[in-house]
Scaffold this active site. Sequence first.
Site: not given
Lengths: 176, 794
Positions: B221, B368-369, B738
Amino acid sequence: MSSLFAEVPPEPASDVPVRRVTINVNGEARTAVIEPRLLLAHLLRQGFGLTGTHTGCDTTNCGVCTVLFDGTPIKSCTMLAVQADGHNILTVEGLAGASELHPVQEAFKDEHGLQCGFCTPGMMLTAKAFLETNPDPTEDEVRWALSGNLCRCTGYQNIVKSVLAAAEKLRGQAGN
Amino acid sequence: MQLDEIKIGGLGASRRRVEDNRFIRGKGNYVDDIVLPGMLHMEILRSPLAHARIKSIDTTKAWAIPGVRLVMTGETMASRNLAWMPTLSYDTQAVLATDKVRFQGQEVACVIADDPYIAKDACEAIVVEYEPLPVIVNPQQALAPGAPLIRDDKENQLDNVVFDWAVGDKDGTDRAFAAADVVSKLELHYPRSHPSPLESCGSIADFDRATSKLTVYMTTQAPHIIRAAVALVAELPEHMIRIISPDLGGGFGNKVPVYPGYVASILASILLERPVKWIEDKTGNLISTGFARDIYLHGEMALRKDGKILGVRMHTDSDHGAFFSDAQPSKFKIGLMHSTFACYDIPAAHLTARGVYTNKAPGGVAYRCSFRVTEAMFFQERMVQAAADDLGIDQAEFRRINFVRDDDFPHRTAFGFLTDSGQYGKCLDVGLEAIGYQDFLRQKAEAAKQGRLLGIGISTMTEPLGAGNSREYDILGIKMFDSAELRVHMTGKAILRTGAKSQGQGHETTWAQIVAHELGIPADDVTVEEGDTDTAPFGMGTYASRSTPVAGAAVAMVSRKIRAKARKLAAHLLEVSEEDIEWELGRFYVRSSPDRGVTIQECAMAAYSNVPDGLEPGLENNAYYDPPNLTWPFACYIATVEVDPGTGVWDVLNMVAVDDCGVRINPMIVEGQIMGGLTEAYAMASMQFITFDAEGNCVGSNFMDYLLPTAWETPGFELHEVVTPCPHHPIGAKGIGECATVGGPAAFVNAVMDAIKGIGVRNIDMPLLPDRVYEALTERHDVSGAPPVKMDDR
Ligand code: FES
Ligand code: FES
């Protein structure tokens, strides 16, 4: 395939048994000499270069490897390639016609039924086969039909919408 | 005539996604799809034990298998000084174990062979002799006196503590508690979870001896951070390293850290001078790559009888596994945990945080945060509900009493964050209206008479997204800005590159929309490229919902630079001075005679064919964007559930989401992100967790044991929006990817807790499995998901 040039592997290990298989993939007969332990998913991906079929687990849970085996969705990670000898396989690459997308493909794009796209080929193939058996499903029936295919991105709601939209389009086509 | 912005795919257009054209045809290009000439395949042998000394490794049988090209152990790595690598959090991590293994699934050896089947066979032929050591699987054991030392490789590491950290105003908080009418307490465990994108991790390293160039295709990523890390770890010059992150089959934080497999494949390629592909199987992914959460939260809240929160005190014990390898901004050891309670006006707060090593895979990644905000907001919203219940105040009303008000922005939170915008009360109202709050309360009371258990759970939160401004945010000292480069070709078509990296978020679609908005170039005329460090400008990558706040802002800024230059070209073409020119979408015109104008495309042509004296030809530029602040989206999630008192099974009746993420670039994509997030929230609340037995065996090492929701279990969602533009973002956008994962879980849990209210149960730990709910209902006590295990219990 051209036979102008073919590299012969240096010394094939003589004790490895091999088998010759011919599989009809997306309407084309493909022949390969393979080890019996080779999984269908790997033959499609590495052998035939059809990388639209993905692999995402080791336990037959995720469904990203789904292809149609004589029209029925199967998980190609859990079938040996030799078992497909003499059968018809449809992969995502064979879903669209020469100039036109399949209605399921169109619907996935229109309804935002995909994000990373990793589950998408398997989802679409499952959906295609499902709509052939149930052209006018309810939302619950769609959800149940897709429950062998995981998606980590979309939350399914738009996938369900896509399948329902594709169903409508297919019914329209059938009516014409 | 002014262009219609929606028609050209500008801001606010639910433009269909460009990337879908390849994905729906099976023509995506994921790392495992890439085949290079002469490519070999690598497999990893992992430790079956969680803590053991390696006595010997015998690779003879593996070498003897035909088709095996290389077998590597810790020794091979050590000979190149690569047995250990630095992590993104100033720790070190073993690439291949040399001394001992510290978690089940740790990388012990690698085989490189002609095909992956042979490599796997050869891995099985390697014989490793282990001497088992006592295993630590939770912070309680890790902190016990006399606990075995996990990181004996580190000088000066005398215990299992990774960090001990504090933030906030201790004295002020003590005073708040002294003045409180009521003190509410809550303890809970946020269970270990794995982001598990469907695509596992993998890489293809391709070292070219002739040019000394190393190209690595990699599931990452953050390709530029990886390039920097590879330069440091492998001691290769940075310009000779090219990281390419192709299509990613999801990321969710799992693909931020540097994993041993990447490094091993690189060394293998250097040694063999051939491309080496490593594709992790699912078990490898689940047991060895970045876990999330696994944190014990204790807190208390000082309250006034009328519902006003006076202060909050919190302590966290987080389990980081054997190596501290999650990426956190270096100033903040427990991420942005201290953003907790940011939407409430609280005078004083204090947080202490302790991180520990255990014999588990490295954990603590932001799944996802935005750096631990998921845990922060879950705790916040569970605590808020507990406090409202303790005071006997309606849970919606209690929130309203304590919300930061619309006219109080900018607002400094008790922990020092500056929130800048929001309409919290309005979002709550929209949510309550949509769910039919009053009606539901009546239904619930009615149902109770028949012994049916209905519950409603609310979760409201603002979270800090888009790290971040360079004063505060860096990873390994690299400031967390982002970048964009835009080239407008002669015919007005363009290519845009950014330092971000989409994993399903649809950057190829949305970035072009920002260009369309700023320049009037139709989005269809803009190609977007990301993920190749040789061509993309430096950026910190995509995670923590930072792409729209940071890279998206850079896209707007670079477009504005292009517009400024195009204005000069327009002045030249129109033969007036720049001051006499006005801009409307896609066109400059002469102020005094609006009919005389030139389009942006005509300016582009002039940039290459008719350049005035003194002006540089061409129409391209780049922008580095250092955001002045984080963005603060707000969300209100409300769930209603029915719990079956006979089985503990609960069903979601309705789920309403109200998100305020500022200006929406592509509403369709925004809603897709929210629905995906809500599903993961439901997953964590209902089924998704990974545990370990006392020996450190990972329970949940495959998708049969680690449950992810399918279309069948996942409830439907109803989405609503409120728009409060971000005051400092160039197009008013805030992060969104998120929010639902962060805020959603508490809505479900609060709903179940509301359904069983009044029986003296304060908490059930996630996931709320039927047996846990049933135990709470029948035995009327709290149910903890991970009871502390004493050392001598083992
Ligand atoms: S790869 Fe997961 S089911 Fe086939
Ligand atoms: S779109 Fe990513 S897994 Fe379904």
